[in-house]
Design a protein around this motif. Structure first.
Motif, mmCIF file in Angstrom:
data_model
loop_
_atom_site.group_PDB
_atom_site.id
_atom_site.type_symbol
_atom_site.label_atom_id
_atom_site.label_comp_id
_atom_site.label_asym_id
_atom_site.label_seq_id
_atom_site.Cartn_x
_atom_site.Cartn_y
_atom_site.Cartn_z
ATOM 1 N N THR A 123 -13.098 6.952 15.143
ATOM 2 C CA THR A 123 -11.660 7.141 15.233
ATOM 3 C C THR A 123 -11.193 6.707 16.607
ATOM 4 N N ASP B 75 -8.435 3.500 7.642
ATOM 5 C CA ASP B 75 -7.205 4.290 7.667
ATOM 6 C C ASP B 75 -6.472 4.025 8.975
ATOM 7 N N THR C 58 0.849 -1.185 0.000
ATOM 8 C CA THR C 58 0.000 0.000 0.000
ATOM 9 C C THR C 58 0.885 1.236 0.000
ATOM 10 N N THR D 258 -2.853 4.447 11.392
ATOM 11 C CA THR D 258 -1.705 5.311 11.654
ATOM 12 C C THR D 258 -0.858 4.697 12.756
ATOM 13 N N THR E 183 0.782 6.907 7.995
ATOM 14 C CA THR E 183 -0.641 6.642 7.809
ATOM 15 C C THR E 183 -0.842 5.904 6.500
ATOM 16 N N PHE E 184 -1.703 4.895 6.506
ATOM 17 C CA PHE E 184 -1.890 4.083 5.304
ATOM 18 C C PHE E 184 -3.282 3.470 5.293
ATOM 19 N N PRO E 185 -3.826 3.203 4.099
ATOM 20 C CA PRO E 185 -5.085 2.451 4.014
ATOM 21 C C PRO E 185 -4.819 0.965 4.236
ATOM 22 N N TRP E 186 -5.573 0.366 5.135
ATOM 23 C CA TRP E 186 -5.464 -1.063 5.418
ATOM 24 C C TRP E 186 -6.710 -1.744 4.848
ATOM 25 N N LYS F 202 -4.526 -3.625 14.615
ATOM 26 C CA LYS F 202 -5.489 -3.126 13.620
ATOM 27 C C LYS F 202 -6.808 -3.880 13.727
ATOM 28 N N LYS G 58 -9.232 4.550 11.844
ATOM 29 C CA LYS G 58 -10.506 5.198 11.532
ATOM 30 C C LYS G 58 -11.303 4.256 10.645
ATOM 31 N N HIS H 30 -11.886 -1.164 3.699
ATOM 32 C CA HIS H 30 -10.616 -0.593 4.144
ATOM 33 C C HIS H 30 -10.856 0.376 5.282
ATOM 34 N N GLN I 197 -18.225 7.513 11.276
ATOM 35 C CA GLN I 197 -16.776 7.337 11.275
ATOM 36 C C GLN I 197 -16.305 7.242 12.725
#
Length: 308
Positions: free
Chosen positions: A207, A161, A78, A163, A140-143, A224, A181, A159, A205
């Motif tokens: 967080t 987000d 990613t 961090t 930070t990355f999309p999982w 995660k 998130k 997916h 959403q």
């Protein structure tokens, strides 16, 4: 128009002359050194520059990364968005910015797998490279994770987000913060209570940011997945990428059976995080995109288990 006119070509100036036409000029005289050792190094100036700086570095650095997951796909590539920094004392004018990206490239060439162990090693080496007491890295990355329909078992990709923030200090050790998130479905309890039938619902959403304990073992627990489950299991219903009619019926009825205000969500998620032994402190927020209002609804909570 005859064939000769169609094939006629405009006679253009040379590329060099075109550049000059649009403002380019010939290079001027060169009087300053060209060898690195002969160049002035302003960033390494040593004087009293009035104040210590808490953080100096670079941000919004996008780079390919690899991550591991206990959910399918277990190994995925990613894009990570990085922030690198360290503190500097008032006796130094600045830091050497290139050393941050040099460190990133070194790890990329070794196959940059984003996990807590690797980021701890990264920050310690970065502090040594910068000749500072501390260094921090945030990514930070999309999982992505596979999600099945509740009735059909048809799969698709969702997916969230994620961090990770790791700070190293040669005297204080490591601080490790992670956040996630995710998106959920919420159904309004008030709407259900006052209406003869139906109730409005919306996407929310959630967080979650947590400080991990020093003994957290990533080999035993995927943070995660733990945070995702804390948000989704307390929602009115989960979000699904693929829903056939029997799935849609199941999700709709589940939401109706589990109405939630934003206040309910943050309290229920907080309870799950409180029970996780590897969580030292946490922040939870929920923001609902209200389906019958132009505004959003929000709720949030901070809690530090070490102050009890």
């Amino acid at each position: 128009m005859n064939k000769t006119d169609v094939n006629a070509k405009k006679q253009l100036p040379s590329k060099e002359d075109r550049h000059k036409l649009f403002g380019s000029v010939d290079p001027g005289p060169r009087t300053k050194p060209v060898e690195k050792d002969d160049m002035a190094d302003l960033q390494n100036s040593k004087k009293d520059f009035l104040f210590d700086l808490d953080a100096v570095g670079i941000t919004n650095v996008k780079h390919p990364i690899r991550i591991h997951s206990t959910k399918k796909p277990e190994i995925q590539t990613t894009i990570g968005t990085f922030r690198f920094s360290s503190s500097i004392g008032k006796g130094s004018k600045g830091t050497n910015m290139s050393r941050f990206t040099e460190q990133l490239d070194k790890y990329h060439n070794e196959g940059f797998a984003i996990d807590i162990y690797t980021l701890k090693k990264f920050t310690k080496e970065l502090a040594e490279r910068l000749k500072q007491q501390d260094a921090s890295v945030e990514v930070t990355f999309p999982w992505f994770f596979e999600r099945k329909g509740p009735f059909s078992d048809l799969t698709g990709m969702n997916h969230a987000d994620a961090t990770m923030n790791v700070t190293y200090h040669e005297e204080l050790g490591y601080d490790i913060d992670v956040s996630l998130k995710g998106t959920i479905t919420t159904l309004c309890p008030c709407s259900k209570e006052i209406s003869e039938y139906s109730a409005h619902n919306q996407r929310g959403q959630v967080t979650m940011s947590v400080k991990l304990t020093d003994d957290f073992d990533e080999q035993e627990m995927d943070w995660k997945e733990a945070l995702l489950e804390a948000s989704e299991s307390n929602a009115s219903a989960r979000i699904h990428p693929v829903l056939k009619r029997p799935d849609e019926k199941a999700v709709t009825e589940q939401a109706y059976e589990n109405p939630r205000f934003v206040e309910d969500i943050v309290r229920l998620v907080a309870a799950d995080l409180y029970e996780m032994p590897f969580v030292q402190s946490f922040y939870v927020a929920c923001q609902n995109e209200e389906s019958i209002h132009l505004h959003d609804a929000i709720a949030e909570i901070n809690y530090d288990k070490t102050t009890e």
